[in-house]
Scaffold this active site. Structure first.
Site, PDB file in Angstrom:
ATOM      1  N   CYS A 195       1.155  -0.844  -0.320  1.00 53.36           N
ATOM      2  CA  CYS A 195       0.403   0.334   0.108  1.00 53.36           C
ATOM      3  C   CYS A 195       0.948   1.348   0.068  1.00 53.36           C
ATOM      4  O   CYS A 195       1.560   2.001   0.802  1.00 53.36           O
ATOM      5  CB  CYS A 195      -0.878  -0.006   1.083  1.00 53.36           C
ATOM      6  SG  CYS A 195      -1.241   1.739   1.483  1.00 53.36           S
ATOM      7  N   CYS A 225      -4.787   5.739  -4.884  1.00 53.12           N
ATOM      8  CA  CYS A 225      -3.826   4.003  -4.488  1.00 53.12           C
ATOM      9  C   CYS A 225      -2.520   4.878  -5.630  1.00 53.12           C
ATOM     10  O   CYS A 225      -2.606   4.831  -6.071  1.00 53.12           O
ATOM     11  CB  CYS A 225      -5.118   3.436  -5.452  1.00 53.12           C
ATOM     12  SG  CYS A 225      -4.114   1.138  -5.115  1.00 53.12           S
TER      13      CYS A 225
HETATM   14  N1  LIG Z   1      -6.674  -2.887  -1.601  1.00 51.79           N
HETATM   15  C1  LIG Z   1      -5.096  -2.839  -2.658  1.00 51.79           C
HETATM   16  C2  LIG Z   1      -4.439  -1.919  -1.226  1.00 51.79           C
HETATM   17  C3  LIG Z   1      -4.416  -1.247  -0.875  1.00 51.79           C
HETATM   18  C4  LIG Z   1      -3.539  -0.075  -2.020  1.00 51.79           C
HETATM   19  C5  LIG Z   1      -3.178   1.114  -1.622  1.00 51.79           C
HETATM   20  N2  LIG Z   1      -4.463   1.992  -1.428  1.00 51.79           N
HETATM   21  C6  LIG Z   1      -1.910   2.261  -2.125  1.00 51.79           C
HETATM   22  O1  LIG Z   1      -1.843   3.175  -1.721  1.00 51.79           O
HETATM   23  O2  LIG Z   1      -1.732   0.770  -2.477  1.00 51.79           O
HETATM   24  C7  LIG Z   1      -4.392  -4.300  -2.288  1.00 51.79           C
HETATM   25  O3  LIG Z   1      -5.520  -5.291  -1.830  1.00 51.79           O
HETATM   26  O4  LIG Z   1      -4.200  -4.918  -3.335  1.00 51.79           O
END
Ligand SMILES: N[C@@H](CCC[C@H](N)C(=O)O)C(=O)O
Length: 295
Positions: free
Chosen positions: A78, A232
């Site tokens: 993340c 993200c």
């Molecule tokens: N939902 C993603 C993990 C989180 C990613 C995040 N928000 C970022 O900033 O990289 C998953 O389950 O892969």
């Protein structure tokens, strides 16, 4: 009663990605999927990702991180949350501060990530190398070329989205490049269908990206296990890698997301560096009632 009751947490965000940081270093505690869901469901502690700090597993690292989505599932990476963790570890008066000089080496189930501080609230994360082979994404069947895989949604002769690039940045991503503004796509409806498509045995984060110039991309993301988020970090990294592989951009770009901008560089040594902001929203403690009914 859950051992997490009365534990202190920080509520933060990274470019709009809602993050809760919980420090469990020095304890044997581990957050269960049900506890993560309960924390996410409470407005006082709601998050897109819960970043939990544990004692280091490898000698030279500063901490081990477990990363939870709102549905209780775990991720290996993340990007936005990692910047928030760095801020917390370096600045929060109640947290042990292992690092000097504004640098940290953190570890997750997917590997190590280095973080360096640029200014009070700006951090750069070395997200490591992207994984590009079909079985590293992973995909359910062999695709020799992962720059564009055969996958589409919508009518067969007029798909709404098709032929995504796929990249693993410690977590699986599919990036659909489009000509129109990403805001015009109903990602809230399409996202869950693609996230759970059988071609992705571990599900996937789904991005819609518009290349605006050689160093500018507009992006919206449906996150695996969390839904639509304002930003993200790993998706921004995956998008720059996927766009670069298709020669749509060079090796770096500013990625604009609904919650803010991230700058991503895919270095010549194959490491992907992501730079962006953090914000501290509040601190709190978990009310015991949050975990009522969880065995
Ligand atoms: N939902 C993603 C993990 C989180 C990613 C995040 N928000 C970022 O900033 O990289 C998953 O389950 O892969």
């Amino acid at each position: 009663m859950s051992a997490l009751a009365h534990r202190r947490f920080l509520k933060m965000h990274g470019a709009g990605n809602a993050i809760v940081v919980l420090d469990l270093r020095g304890t044997p505690l581990r957050v269960s999927a049900a506890e993560a869901r309960a924390i996410a469901a409470d407005p006082g502690s709601s998050f897109d990702q819960l970043m939990v700090l544990h004692d280091p597993v490898s000698a030279e690292t500063d901490a081990f991180m477990r990363i939870y989505n709102t549905d209780g599932s775990e991720s290996g990476a993340c990007g936005n949350g990692t910047r928030c963790v760095a801020f917390a570890m370096l600045d929060d008066p109640a947290m042990a501060r292992p690092a000097e000089g504004g640098r940290l080496l953190l570890e997750t189930s997917a590997g190590r990530v280095g973080v360096r501080r640029n200014s009070e609230r700006s951090f750069t994360v070395d997200m490591g190398r992207p994984h590009l082979a079909w079985d590293e994404i992973p995909l359910a069947e062999p695709f020799p070329d992962t720059r564009r895989i055969e996958l589409q949604i919508g009518p067969i002769d007029a798909p709404v989205l098709h032929s995504p690039g796929v990249v693993n940045m410690g977590n699986p991503h599919a990036v659909f490049f489009v000509d129109a503004d990403p805001d015009t796509y109903d990602l809230g409806r399409i996202g869950p269908l693609l996230e759970n498509h059988p071609v992705f045995p571990e599900r996937a984060n789904i991005s819609v990206a518009q290349v605006l110039g050689r160093e500018a991309i507009k992006l919206r993301v449906w996150e695996r296990g969390a839904g639509l988020t304002l930003a993200c970090g790993t998706a921004a990294c995956a998008t720059v890698v996927a766009a670069s592989r298709l020669r749509m951009i060079g090796r770096q770009a500013n990625v604009s997301l609904p919650g803010g901008d991230l700058f991503v560089e895919w270095r010549a040594d194959d490491h992907v560096l992501m730079t962006g902001p953090v914000a501290l929203v509040a601190e709190g403690t978990f009310a015991p009632e949050l975990f009522a009914g969880i065995g």
